[in-house]
Design a protein around this motif. Structure first.
Motif, PDB file in Angstrom:
ATOM      1  N   GLU A 109       0.812  -1.221   0.000  1.00 26.58           N
ATOM      2  CA  GLU A 109       0.000   0.000   0.000  1.00 26.58           C
ATOM      3  C   GLU A 109       0.843   1.267   0.000  1.00 26.58           C
ATOM      4  N   ASP A 110       2.130   1.161   0.331  1.00 25.93           N
ATOM      5  CA  ASP A 110       3.006   2.324   0.347  1.00 25.93           C
ATOM      6  C   ASP A 110       3.796   2.502  -0.939  1.00 25.93           C
ATOM      7  N   GLY A 111       3.729   1.548  -1.844  1.00 22.48           N
ATOM      8  CA  GLY A 111       4.453   1.667  -3.102  1.00 22.48           C
ATOM      9  C   GLY A 111       5.355   0.479  -3.348  1.00 22.48           C
ATOM     10  N   VAL A 112       6.335   0.661  -4.218  1.00 20.51           N
ATOM     11  CA  VAL A 112       7.263  -0.405  -4.588  1.00 20.51           C
ATOM     12  C   VAL A 112       8.222  -0.664  -3.430  1.00 20.51           C
ATOM     13  N   ARG A 113       8.343  -1.937  -3.047  1.00 18.11           N
ATOM     14  CA  ARG A 113       9.174  -2.280  -1.897  1.00 18.11           C
ATOM     15  C   ARG A 113      10.391  -3.117  -2.264  1.00 18.11           C
ATOM     16  N   THR A 114      10.299  -3.958  -3.270  1.00 23.39           N
ATOM     17  CA  THR A 114      11.397  -4.856  -3.618  1.00 23.39           C
ATOM     18  C   THR A 114      11.526  -4.938  -5.131  1.00 23.39           C
ATOM     19  N   VAL A 115      12.741  -4.831  -5.632  1.00 20.03           N
ATOM     20  CA  VAL A 115      12.990  -4.908  -7.071  1.00 20.03           C
ATOM     21  C   VAL A 115      14.230  -5.755  -7.311  1.00 20.03           C
TER      22      VAL A 115
END
Length: 481
Positions: free
Chosen positions: A285-291
């Motif tokens: 819900e806060d955005g992109v966390r892992t890439v």
């Protein structure tokens, strides 16, 4: 080596005798002090020499079984200590488990080799409510001399590990509408994920497989012809994982995320067979966390599986989830990585720093909390990072249908194909089947939405469902009819 309280007691007696002998001119007391001191030194030397020999005489073994299992089962750890010949003092061996181990009593995780004994063994049981890699470090060995004056502790033996996985759903259904299959997740071509590119047709030769014959071309040209394909080595697959709270709906071990995880792991297995480059992007819900960027080297797939388990496992009550192996190669892109790189590059006045600085200073590429829809931010992160032939495989649900549809449309504009796996909320909500008729209507609405997504150009929309709950909804309606 360390000394015990008993040693200090005897040493204090020796000092007292020596001081008394000097103060009161009693030489015989000095003899007693020297005798005690000499005995302490001799005992220490004998203990030290025995420790040196202990290295060749002591054998420590440790094992954990089973080596792979689930958070719901018990494991056994076995410790054994043996000596080539009987030792003159006792030896205590203790297990050193990782913090995730629970239920292992102190007496079960410790064995004592008494003086004069040549072998001892103990077995204890434990559980690990946190999925991941459970490790027992090399056991700790504690020894004291026969008089209890000196002690020593050290590590001996090999470490032991077990891989603990979250509970796996066993009744996974994937497919489109009524066309369900328990193995669709392994058939890459049906999911639109294939690195085979059409090359053309040519005349049939006896060594060609019969299933490659193009019967339409054969009928048109009069002679047997076969279809030729070639492997497209530039293909990249990006797994996009929705980790928002809506994906945690369901009973423990049977949530949307649990079912999606098993399909994702099957896809990784299939992609590995053809050495396709595959990466991972997770958002909440806060955005992109892992890439993690797509790769295809041999060691990468095992690392990716650990990351999939980590990102697609519902956190436990203590906030922990699957502990991915620390042996993975490469660095994990985190929300803190972007700002940290920006700070470093702002102070880099070289030509390299001047070239790279505009990219990390751009707020649009920062990870972490974002003002726009998290799904849209995830899609933008994929399209900005990757170029060439890209398949985007999305794992989400229908809780926000309008935004999901728009995000999928944005992804297909740039990428070659988008494959969407949807988890219908009605089939995971524990209370949804209390009213089967209402559940059926909700399921019909879900199927209508899935069909609309599937009807978009270059988009394949599939359903991931618990098989028993699908059967309950469909069979109850058929019974009423």
């Amino acid at each position: 080596m360390h000394v015990t309280r008993r040693f200090w007691t005897l040493a204090s007696v020796a000092v007292f005798l020596a001081v008394t002998a000097v103060l009161f001119d009693r030489p015989f007391l000095l003899v007693g002090a020297v005798g005690i001191g000499a005995w302490l030194v001799g005992t220490q030397y004998a203990f030290a020499w025995t420790l040196v020999r202990l290295d060749d005489r002591l054998r420590i073994e440790q094992s954990v079984s089973p080596e792979r299992g689930f958070t719901t089962q018990q494991y056994r750890v076995t410790l054994s200590a043996s000596a080539v010949e009987a030792l003159p003092f006792p030896v205590t061996v203790s297990a050193r488990p990782s913090p995730s181990v629970v239920g292992l009593d102190d007496d079960e995780g410790e064995c004592r080799l008494s003086a004069g004994t040549e072998r001892t063994e103990t077995t204890g049981t434990f559980r690990s409510p946190v999925a991941g890699r459970v490790e027992f470090d090399a056991p700790e060995v504690r020894v004291t001399d026969e008089f209890g004056l000196f002690g020593e502790s050290f590590r001996r033996g090999e470490s032991a590990t077990a891989t603990v996985e979250p509970p796996r759903p066993t009744d996974i259904r994937t497919g489109r509408g009524s066309e369900f299959s328990a193995s669709d997740s392994n058939r890459r071509s049906e999911l639109g994920i294939s690195s085979l590119v059409y090359r053309g047709i040519r005349e049939y030769v006896p060594s060609d497989p019969a299933n490659q014959i193009d019967w339409r071309a054969t009928a048109r040209l009069g002679d047997p012809h076969v279809v030729e394909f070639e492997t497209h080595t530039d293909q990249q697959v990006e797994l996009v994982v929705d980790r928002r709270p809506e994906m945690t709906v369901g009973e423990p071990g049977r949530t949307k995320l649990d079912y999606a995880r098993e399909v994702a792991l099957s896809i990784v297995d299939s992609l590995e067979g053809n050495r396709d480059a595959v990466g991972l992007l997770a958002f909440d819900e806060d955005g992109v966390r892992t890439v993690r960027d797509p790769r295809s080297n041999r060691d990468w797939y095992a690392t990716l599986r650990a990351l999939v388990r980590d990102q697609m496992t519902v956190p436990a009550a203590d906030g922990t989830a699957f502990a991915a192996s620390a042996s993975s190669s490469g660095r994990l892109a985190t929300p803190e990585a972007g700002p940290r790189a920006a700070r470093v590059l702002r102070e880099d006045h070289t030509s390299f720093g001047a070239s790279i600085r505009p990219f990390v200073d751009d707020d649009r590429v920062a990870f972490g909390r974002t003002e726009e829809d998290p799904f849209s931010a995830a899609v933008d992160a994929v399209t900005r990072r990757l170029s060439g032939q890209v398949w985007t495989v999305v794992f989400t649900d229908e809780s926000d249908p309008a935004r999901t549809r728009e995000s999928v449309k944005r992804a297909r504009r740039v990428n070659d194909r988008v494959v969407v796996f949807l988890t219908p909320t009605v089939l995971f909500d524990p209370d949804a089947l209390d009213d089967v008729e209402e559940a059926y209507e909700r399921y019909r609405a879900f199927e209508s939405y899935r069909r609309k997504l599937d009807g978009l150009a270059r988009v394949d929309a599939h359903e991931i469902s618990p098989g028993d709950r699908v059967d309950t909804v469909l069979s109850s309606v058929q019974t009423q009819q």
